[in-house]
Design an enzyme around this catalytic site. Sequence first.
Site, PDB file in Angstrom:
ATOM      1  CD  GLN A   1      34.042 -48.627   1.682  1.00  0.00           C
ATOM      2  OE1 GLN A   1      34.888 -47.900   1.495  1.00  0.00           O
ATOM      3  NE2 GLN A   1      32.895 -48.605   2.731  1.00  0.00           N
TER       4      GLN A   1
ATOM      5  CG  LEU B   1      28.916 -65.802   2.469  1.00  0.00           C
ATOM      6  CD1 LEU B   1      28.494 -64.072   4.492  1.00  0.00           C
ATOM      7  CD2 LEU B   1      30.316 -66.191   2.989  1.00  0.00           C
TER       8      LEU B   1
ATOM      9  CB  ALA C   1      26.823 -57.292   4.804  1.00  0.00           C
TER      10      ALA C   1
ATOM     11  CG  ASP D   1      26.399 -46.764  12.837  1.00  0.00           C
ATOM     12  OD1 ASP D   1      26.680 -47.381  11.492  1.00  0.00           O
ATOM     13  OD2 ASP D   1      26.247 -46.018  12.177  1.00  0.00           O
TER      14      ASP D   1
ATOM     15  CE1 TYR E   1      23.711 -53.168   5.869  1.00  0.00           C
ATOM     16  CE2 TYR E   1      23.332 -50.996   7.253  1.00  0.00           C
ATOM     17  CZ  TYR E   1      24.290 -51.744   6.365  1.00  0.00           C
ATOM     18  OH  TYR E   1      25.814 -52.262   6.851  1.00  0.00           O
TER      19      TYR E   1
ATOM     20  CD1 TRP F   1      28.950 -43.673   9.657  1.00  0.00           C
ATOM     21  CD2 TRP F   1      29.440 -41.275   9.761  1.00  0.00           C
ATOM     22  NE1 TRP F   1      27.263 -42.472  10.496  1.00  0.00           N
ATOM     23  CE2 TRP F   1      27.761 -41.506  10.453  1.00  0.00           C
ATOM     24  CE3 TRP F   1      29.819 -39.876   9.613  1.00  0.00           C
ATOM     25  CZ2 TRP F   1      27.227 -40.080  10.278  1.00  0.00           C
ATOM     26  CZ3 TRP F   1      29.080 -38.987  10.006  1.00  0.00           C
ATOM     27  CH2 TRP F   1      27.954 -38.646  10.577  1.00  0.00           C
TER      28      TRP F   1
HETATM   29  N1  NAP Z   1      29.997 -49.430   4.863  1.00  0.00           N
HETATM   30  C1  NAP Z   1      29.509 -48.469   5.854  1.00  0.00           C
HETATM   31  O1  NAP Z   1      29.567 -47.481   6.547  1.00  0.00           O
HETATM   32  C2  NAP Z   1      29.540 -49.946   7.455  1.00  0.00           C
HETATM   33  C3  NAP Z   1      28.795 -48.559   8.768  1.00  0.00           C
HETATM   34  C4  NAP Z   1      28.986 -50.337   9.725  1.00  0.00           C
HETATM   35  C5  NAP Z   1      29.030 -51.470   9.074  1.00  0.00           C
HETATM   36  N2  NAP Z   1      28.924 -51.559   8.237  1.00  0.00           N
HETATM   37  C6  NAP Z   1      29.543 -53.047   7.957  1.00  0.00           C
HETATM   38  O2  NAP Z   1      31.102 -53.661   7.583  1.00  0.00           O
HETATM   39  C7  NAP Z   1      31.307 -54.802   7.081  1.00  0.00           C
HETATM   40  C8  NAP Z   1      32.029 -54.366   5.851  1.00  0.00           C
HETATM   41  O3  NAP Z   1      31.222 -53.124   5.404  1.00  0.00           O
HETATM   42  P1  NAP Z   1      31.838 -52.811   3.797  1.00  0.00           P
HETATM   43  O4  NAP Z   1      32.047 -50.995   3.817  1.00  0.00           O
HETATM   44  O5  NAP Z   1      33.873 -53.175   3.477  1.00  0.00           O
HETATM   45  O6  NAP Z   1      31.138 -53.453   2.612  1.00  0.00           O
HETATM   46  P2  NAP Z   1      31.058 -53.510   0.846  1.00  0.00           P
HETATM   47  O7  NAP Z   1      31.929 -52.506   0.971  1.00  0.00           O
HETATM   48  O8  NAP Z   1      29.169 -53.416   0.897  1.00  0.00           O
HETATM   49  O9  NAP Z   1      31.709 -54.692   0.746  1.00  0.00           O
HETATM   50  C9  NAP Z   1      30.856 -56.084   1.359  1.00  0.00           C
HETATM   51  C10 NAP Z   1      31.165 -57.255   0.272  1.00  0.00           C
HETATM   52  O10 NAP Z   1      30.729 -58.229   0.465  1.00  0.00           O
HETATM   53  C11 NAP Z   1      30.000 -58.433  -1.147  1.00  0.00           C
HETATM   54  N3  NAP Z   1      28.874 -60.098  -0.721  1.00  0.00           N
HETATM   55  C12 NAP Z   1      27.094 -59.109  -0.915  1.00  0.00           C
HETATM   56  N4  NAP Z   1      26.534 -60.639  -0.949  1.00  0.00           N
HETATM   57  C13 NAP Z   1      27.186 -62.146  -0.735  1.00  0.00           C
HETATM   58  C14 NAP Z   1      27.240 -62.985  -0.860  1.00  0.00           C
HETATM   59  N5  NAP Z   1      25.754 -63.596  -0.249  1.00  0.00           N
HETATM   60  N6  NAP Z   1      28.051 -64.068  -0.242  1.00  0.00           N
HETATM   61  C15 NAP Z   1      29.231 -63.117  -0.189  1.00  0.00           C
HETATM   62  N7  NAP Z   1      29.446 -62.599  -0.530  1.00  0.00           N
HETATM   63  C16 NAP Z   1      28.703 -61.254  -0.829  1.00  0.00           C
HETATM   64  C17 NAP Z   1      30.283 -57.769  -1.600  1.00  0.00           C
HETATM   65  O11 NAP Z   1      30.086 -58.227  -2.584  1.00  0.00           O
HETATM   66  P3  NAP Z   1      29.476 -57.874  -3.961  1.00  0.00           P
HETATM   67  O12 NAP Z   1      30.270 -56.369  -4.473  1.00  0.00           O
HETATM   68  O13 NAP Z   1      29.403 -58.799  -5.374  1.00  0.00           O
HETATM   69  O14 NAP Z   1      28.104 -57.642  -3.872  1.00  0.00           O
HETATM   70  C18 NAP Z   1      31.167 -57.046  -1.112  1.00  0.00           C
HETATM   71  O15 NAP Z   1      31.975 -57.220  -1.876  1.00  0.00           O
HETATM   72  C19 NAP Z   1      29.592 -54.777   6.486  1.00  0.00           C
HETATM   73  O16 NAP Z   1      29.080 -56.092   7.651  1.00  0.00           O
HETATM   74  C20 NAP Z   1      28.195 -53.629   6.792  1.00  0.00           C
HETATM   75  O17 NAP Z   1      27.284 -54.541   6.943  1.00  0.00           O
HETATM   76  C21 NAP Z   1      30.130 -51.198   6.979  1.00  0.00           C
END
Ligand code: NAP
Length: 315
Positions: free
Chosen positions: A34, A59, A82, A124, A147, A172
């Site tokens: 995202q 990674l 992540a 968070d 997580y 979120w």
């Molecule tokens: N989503 C939320 O509500 C939320 C809330 C708080 C914080 N965050 C943080 O915000 C950040 C971005 O979140 P997001 O929602 O954009 O996450 P996301 O949509 O789940 O995207 C994460 C990306 O990381 C890739 N990934 C996973 N394992 C990997 C690896 N070993 N090497 C390289 N790439 C890898 C995934 O690829 P694959 O699909 O191929 O696995 C995916 O494209 C993260 O750090 C997350 O912890 C998210």
Amino acid sequence: MAFDSGLSGTGHLISAAMEEKAAITVLVTGAAGQLGRALCDSAWPGLAVTGVTRADCDLTDGDAVARLVATTAPDVVINAAAYTAVDKAESEPGRAFAVNRDGPGHLAAACARHGAALIHVSTDYVFDGSGDRPRREDDPTGPLGVYGASKLAGEEAVRARLPRHVILRTSWVYSATGGNFVKTMLRVGAERDRLTIVRDQQGCPTAADDLAGAAALVAGRLAAAPETAPTGTFHYSGTGTTTWFDFAVEIFRQAAAYGRPVPELVPITTADYPTPARRPANSVLDCARIAAAYGVARPPWPESLRPVIAALCRI
Ligand SMILES: NC(=O)c1ccc[n+]([C@@H]2O[C@H](COP(=O)([O-])OP(=O)(O)OC[C@H]3O[C@@H](n4cnc5c(N)ncnc54)[C@H](OP(=O)(O)O)[C@@H]3O)[C@@H](O)[C@H]2O)c1
């Protein structure tokens, strides 16, 4: 300015970055996620953004990460990759820690070797969610699940290896792509007449586009003023606090304008909806520090929701 969605081969992406070395070069990991997409799909003034997916560089592979950073020679790396499957992490702790702790550790070490800064995105969920007060950056952490614990370990790995880092905790996150609460609500709302939604967890929805804007602004400053740009841990979310239930109410209110069905929404408690991972009851982040240090925009969350609902409902 080089711009790439980050979804093609690494070689092409690397050459795009090299051609534009005059601009500040930013390497984005997690380019298919995202936040990664939001970063790669926008043009940021003065920044040449190169996105890489897991297929380009896993990674958890320290050698591959070292090669990637050495070849692309970025000014700033934004780690948007992540392991984000909160419930699944309870039964896959090894995988969660490999991606969320070791991955950022490898990136931070590579950045330290090459003089790059690192913006690492965290969550968070490093907090236990007790009390009513918004969490500040230096409040005690206390993750409730695997997580959150793995993300906290990732923060610590970055702090230990690279002084020139910004850890950006957010909450979120949603966008028109990827898996998130907004998309789930619209999907199940089209299938069912009645939805039960948790009302005793509060937090601040964050549009991936807003978070990307904040990260791009910070990246520009880190590269342009390496000695003086503020570093350390910061919180960033949309402005305004809500609950999952009230978030859903607003999603369906906005979607109704596009003729989408509005199901009956019934508030429930966390106890009524058991999940493998416990979630913080209070996920509200105090974002004063990043506002003061970087002057980033934090639009009210219902406003940022509007273009996402429009994109999803026009499909
Ligand atoms: N989503 C939320 O509500 C939320 C809330 C708080 C914080 N965050 C943080 O915000 C950040 C971005 O979140 P997001 O929602 O954009 O996450 P996301 O949509 O789940 O995207 C994460 C990306 O990381 C890739 N990934 C996973 N394992 C990997 C690896 N070993 N090497 C390289 N790439 C890898 C995934 O690829 P694959 O699909 O191929 O696995 C995916 O494209 C993260 O750090 C997350 O912890 C998210």
